[in-house]
Design a protein around this motif. Structure first.
Motif, mmCIF file in Angstrom:
data_model
loop_
_atom_site.group_PDB
_atom_site.id
_atom_site.type_symbol
_atom_site.label_atom_id
_atom_site.label_comp_id
_atom_site.label_asym_id
_atom_site.label_seq_id
_atom_site.Cartn_x
_atom_site.Cartn_y
_atom_site.Cartn_z
ATOM 1 N N ALA A 27 -3.216 27.667 4.545
ATOM 2 C CA ALA A 27 -3.843 26.743 3.878
ATOM 3 C C ALA A 27 -3.260 26.212 2.713
ATOM 4 C CB ALA A 27 -5.322 27.034 3.963
ATOM 5 N N ALA A 28 -2.613 27.044 1.823
ATOM 6 C CA ALA A 28 -2.208 26.855 0.527
ATOM 7 C C ALA A 28 -0.893 26.092 0.786
ATOM 8 C CB ALA A 28 -2.153 27.863 -0.293
ATOM 9 N N VAL A 29 -0.001 26.692 1.480
ATOM 10 C CA VAL A 29 0.964 25.994 1.742
ATOM 11 C C VAL A 29 1.245 24.686 2.174
ATOM 12 C CG1 VAL A 29 3.181 25.948 3.357
ATOM 13 C CG2 VAL A 29 2.406 28.347 2.188
ATOM 14 N N THR A 30 -0.002 24.171 3.047
ATOM 15 C CA THR A 30 -0.370 22.855 4.109
ATOM 16 C C THR A 30 -0.626 22.023 2.848
ATOM 17 O OG1 THR A 30 -0.780 24.075 5.962
ATOM 18 C CG2 THR A 30 -1.541 21.909 5.692
ATOM 19 N N SER A 31 -1.543 22.566 1.874
ATOM 20 C CA SER A 31 -2.183 21.607 1.007
ATOM 21 C C SER A 31 -1.017 21.397 -0.358
ATOM 22 C CB SER A 31 -3.331 22.282 0.574
ATOM 23 O OG SER A 31 -3.322 23.435 -0.325
ATOM 24 N N ALA A 32 -0.050 22.393 -0.210
ATOM 25 C CA ALA A 32 0.707 22.043 -1.501
ATOM 26 C C ALA A 32 1.385 20.648 -1.595
ATOM 27 C CB ALA A 32 1.964 23.082 -1.394
ATOM 28 N N LYS A 33 1.653 20.254 -2.910
ATOM 29 C CA LYS A 33 2.334 18.968 -3.080
ATOM 30 C C LYS A 33 3.919 19.058 -3.057
ATOM 31 C CE LYS A 33 -0.865 17.302 -6.817
ATOM 32 N NZ LYS A 33 -1.016 16.994 -8.087
ATOM 33 N N ALA A 34 4.394 18.007 -2.623
ATOM 34 C CA ALA A 34 6.027 18.304 -2.235
ATOM 35 C C ALA A 34 6.752 19.033 -3.569
ATOM 36 C CB ALA A 34 6.646 16.868 -2.002
ATOM 37 N N GLY A 35 7.871 19.620 -3.100
ATOM 38 C CA GLY A 35 8.611 20.012 -3.990
ATOM 39 C C GLY A 35 8.282 21.470 -4.406
ATOM 40 N N PRO A 36 9.242 22.435 -5.156
ATOM 41 C CA PRO A 36 9.039 23.708 -5.476
ATOM 42 C C PRO A 36 7.666 23.728 -6.436
ATOM 43 C CG PRO A 36 11.257 22.982 -5.577
ATOM 44 C CD PRO A 36 10.693 21.886 -5.293
ATOM 45 N N PHE A 68 6.162 32.305 -16.567
ATOM 46 C CA PHE A 68 6.254 32.670 -15.334
ATOM 47 C C PHE A 68 6.027 31.480 -14.293
ATOM 48 C CE2 PHE A 68 3.631 34.853 -11.563
ATOM 49 C CZ PHE A 68 4.762 35.586 -11.084
ATOM 50 N N ARG A 69 5.433 30.281 -14.439
ATOM 51 C CA ARG A 69 5.498 29.420 -13.568
ATOM 52 C C ARG A 69 6.718 28.723 -13.537
ATOM 53 N NH1 ARG A 69 1.191 25.827 -11.894
ATOM 54 N NH2 ARG A 69 -0.155 27.002 -13.120
ATOM 55 N N ALA A 70 7.226 28.512 -14.651
ATOM 56 C CA ALA A 70 8.650 28.064 -14.726
ATOM 57 C C ALA A 70 9.585 28.780 -14.058
ATOM 58 C CB ALA A 70 9.054 27.732 -16.366
ATOM 59 N N LEU A 71 9.638 29.975 -14.298
ATOM 60 C CA LEU A 71 10.624 30.974 -13.294
ATOM 61 C C LEU A 71 10.458 30.593 -12.190
ATOM 62 C CD1 LEU A 71 10.483 34.104 -15.738
ATOM 63 C CD2 LEU A 71 12.447 32.922 -15.446
ATOM 64 N N LEU A 72 9.257 30.830 -11.598
ATOM 65 C CA LEU A 72 9.062 30.963 -10.293
ATOM 66 C C LEU A 72 9.671 29.402 -9.696
ATOM 67 C CD1 LEU A 72 5.397 32.184 -9.778
ATOM 68 C CD2 LEU A 72 7.489 33.134 -9.287
ATOM 69 N N THR A 73 9.340 28.393 -10.301
ATOM 70 C CA THR A 73 9.837 26.901 -9.835
ATOM 71 C C THR A 73 11.413 26.888 -9.821
ATOM 72 O OG1 THR A 73 7.799 26.006 -10.795
ATOM 73 C CG2 THR A 73 9.678 24.714 -10.280
ATOM 74 N N THR A 74 11.965 27.418 -10.673
ATOM 75 C CA THR A 74 13.336 27.495 -10.732
ATOM 76 C C THR A 74 14.029 28.189 -9.552
ATOM 77 O OG1 THR A 74 13.580 27.219 -13.234
ATOM 78 C CG2 THR A 74 15.467 27.965 -12.210
ATOM 79 N N HIS A 75 13.396 29.245 -9.544
ATOM 80 C CA HIS A 75 13.908 30.175 -8.345
ATOM 81 C C HIS A 75 13.423 29.762 -6.904
ATOM 82 C CE1 HIS A 75 15.324 33.625 -10.804
ATOM 83 N NE2 HIS A 75 14.193 34.005 -11.195
ATOM 84 N N LEU A 76 12.445 29.209 -6.777
ATOM 85 C CA LEU A 76 12.090 28.499 -5.611
ATOM 86 C C LEU A 76 13.090 27.345 -5.340
ATOM 87 C CD1 LEU A 76 10.207 29.229 -3.481
ATOM 88 C CD2 LEU A 76 8.582 27.568 -4.186
ATOM 89 N N ALA A 77 13.392 26.477 -6.186
ATOM 90 C CA ALA A 77 14.121 25.359 -5.896
ATOM 91 C C ALA A 77 15.388 25.916 -5.552
ATOM 92 C CB ALA A 77 14.596 24.625 -7.279
ATOM 93 N N GLU A 78 16.151 26.882 -6.011
ATOM 94 C CA GLU A 78 17.378 27.560 -5.525
ATOM 95 C C GLU A 78 17.205 28.010 -4.327
ATOM 96 O OE1 GLU A 78 18.119 30.494 -8.755
ATOM 97 O OE2 GLU A 78 18.710 28.764 -10.143
ATOM 98 N N LEU A 79 16.229 28.801 -3.987
ATOM 99 C CA LEU A 79 16.226 29.512 -2.699
ATOM 100 C C LEU A 79 15.776 28.336 -1.652
ATOM 101 C CD1 LEU A 79 13.721 32.422 -3.594
ATOM 102 C CD2 LEU A 79 15.752 32.541 -2.935
ATOM 103 N N SER A 80 15.311 27.326 -1.840
ATOM 104 C CA SER A 80 15.090 26.128 -1.175
ATOM 105 C C SER A 80 16.504 25.629 -0.615
ATOM 106 C CB SER A 80 14.211 25.066 -1.684
ATOM 107 O OG SER A 80 13.152 25.770 -1.827
ATOM 108 N N ARG A 81 17.511 25.531 -1.551
ATOM 109 C CA ARG A 81 18.529 25.094 -1.246
ATOM 110 C C ARG A 81 19.474 26.108 -0.416
ATOM 111 N NH1 ARG A 81 18.365 23.406 -6.790
ATOM 112 N NH2 ARG A 81 19.594 25.120 -7.536
#
Length: 463
Positions: free
Chosen positions: A417-426, A450-463
């Motif tokens: 449910a969290a994944v489905t409701s997430a806004k677009a992007g990391p 912590f939030r900034a680290l997660l967002t940066t890492h997730l952007a890299e993993l998504s690539r």
């Protein structure tokens, strides 16, 4: 067809199973128990000659283990896979196989039983995010209204109440699951359930009970057909219950028991006044690194942990997690060198004979992350440092749950449910998953670093 393992076909065992009486109940009759505590218990009995420590093993859901072992007189083998040829040992300490709820309370209430051990995984404790009993859990609600408990905590409380009625002696309840201060966790849950469902003499029985903490360590991957074939070749008979393990095993136990216990120290266990330093090292170094390799390995297409750790990039990330993020948060036992320990962890993970699947280690991430990784994150943030590598492991979990076809997790519906409701992007996915309060408390959810680290890492993993 080759004969099946039994009293008649077995190779020699460390103890004669026909001489063993039951003195110990184990809840959670899975592969780990059979490769770990059951082995220690048998070797302890062999070392002392005691015959009172046969195990009554309880499966909480499935009849599989009972169906495997009952035709084999309760015997099974442990196939050890190291770097050389595998070896096999037949274990005879499990003398009874129960499937909950039938017979469980009665066996716990048996005056001959003085110890109950548990390996029911983190989710089996039915704890709420604050560590107390989850009174909203359907199983807990049913048990509070029923005379036949189906949850582990319900079974323990009913067994203690039955011991109070019959005058049975005090009981030790020994958690062997990967929880911080697992003895204290179990004590709190049992006491809270008992307070919600009081009965005559139960308070006194609880007062005499002991809840020692323990730390367990052994890699036990899922058994394959190739493992069964190797066991049959080495045994000369067929074993439907074979479990696989690495040669290494460790058990550190708080020396706080209500009554008699097996002499586990005679089998190599460490008895100590304080398990916490050992536990923190193992959870934050070994278990956290295991999770990091599972998620990153699965994302890169690796089927096993051994394949993942042989990837130069993942090896470096695992090493950096331990050395840069975890080690600064630890105060290890005096005789434990953390550099040597970290090297041994990666050597064990690289054992190609084990074939520990990344998907298996990745299971139940919502309950594993808080005890394996989030404590390190909090400690590094409190020290003014950026937990870059621990955050990478958490981001890899986020990427994994957002892309996996199926999630094996007690919070699977909530995570979907969290994944489905997430806004677009990391950043949107990070916000959505940080909002799962069963995993992330407000301090981490609201921490901008912590939030900034997660967002940066997730952007890299998504690539």
């Amino acid at each position: 067809m080759t004969e099946r393992l039994s009293f008649d076909t077995k190779p020699s065992t460390a103890v004669d199973p026909r001489e063993l009486s039951i003195g110990l109940v184990h809840l959670g009759l899975g592969a780990f128990h059979r490769a770990h505590q059951a082995v220690y218990t048998e070797l302890a009995a062999a070392a002392t000659g005691e015959t009172t420590w046969g195990i009554s093993g309880v499966s909480q859901r499935s009849t599989t283990v009972r169906d495997q072992l009952a035709p084999q007189d309760g015997l099974y083998s442990v196939l050890e896979r190291g770097l050389g040829e595998p070896t096999v040992r037949v274990i005879a300490s499990i003398r009874e196989m129960l499937v909950a709820p039938e017979g469980v309370v009665e066996r716990i209430a048996d005056p001959a039983v003085s110890v109950v051990t548990l390996t029911v995984t983190e989710k089996g404790y039915r704890a709420s995010p604050d560590g107390g009993l989850d009174f909203n859990d359907e199983g807990v609600k049913v048990d509070l209204a029923s005379a036949t408990p189906r949850t582990v905590v319900g079974q323990l409380v009913a067994g203690l109440a039955a011991r109070a009625r019959t005058g049975a002696g005090p009981l030790t309840l020994l958690s062997c699951d990967n929880l911080v201060a697992n003895g204290a966790v179990l004590r709190r849950l049992v006491h809270e359930f008992a307070e919600a469902k009081p009965s005559p003499g139960l308070a006194e029985q609880l007062e005499s009970a002991r809840f020692p903490s323990s730390m367990v360590d052994r890699i036990v991957p899922a058994t394959t057909d190739a493992d069964r074939a190797d066991a049959e070749r080495l045994l000369g008979c067929r074993d439907e219950g074979v479990v696989v393990a690495e040669p290494f095993r460790q058990w550190v136990i708080e020396n706080d028991f209500a009554a008699a216990r097996p002499a586990w120290e005679r089998a190599g266990a460490i008895l100590t006044d304080d398990v916490a330093p050992w536990e923190r090292v193992k959870l934050r170094m070994l278990n956290a690194t295991h999770s990091l390799l599972a998620y990153l390995g699965a994302l890169k297409g690796y089927a096993t942990i051994a394949e993942a750790v042989r990837d130069e990039e993942l090896f470096r990330q695992a090493l950096d997690l331990m050395t840069e993020d975890v080690v600064p948060t630890l105060d290890p036992p005096a005789d434990l060198d953390l550099t040597t320990y970290g090297e041994s962890v990666l050597e064990r993970f690289a054992n190609p004979a084990l074939k520990h699947r990344t998907a298996q280690v990745a299971m139940d991430g919502s309950v594993k992350l808080p005890v394996r990784l989030l404590g390190t994150v909090r400690d590094r943030l409190a020290a003014g440092a950026e937990p870059r590598h621990a955050a990478l492991a958490v981001a890899a979990w986020m990427r994994y749950v957002s892309t996996a076809e199926a999630i094996d997790d007690p919070l699977a519906d909530r995570l979907r449910a969290a994944v489905t409701s997430a806004k677009a992007g990391p950043a949107g996915l990070v916000d959505a998953l940080l909002g799962v309060e069963q995993v992330f408390a407000a301090d981490l959810r609201d921490d901008t670093t912590f939030r900034a680290l997660l967002t940066t890492h997730l952007a890299e993993l998504s690539r």
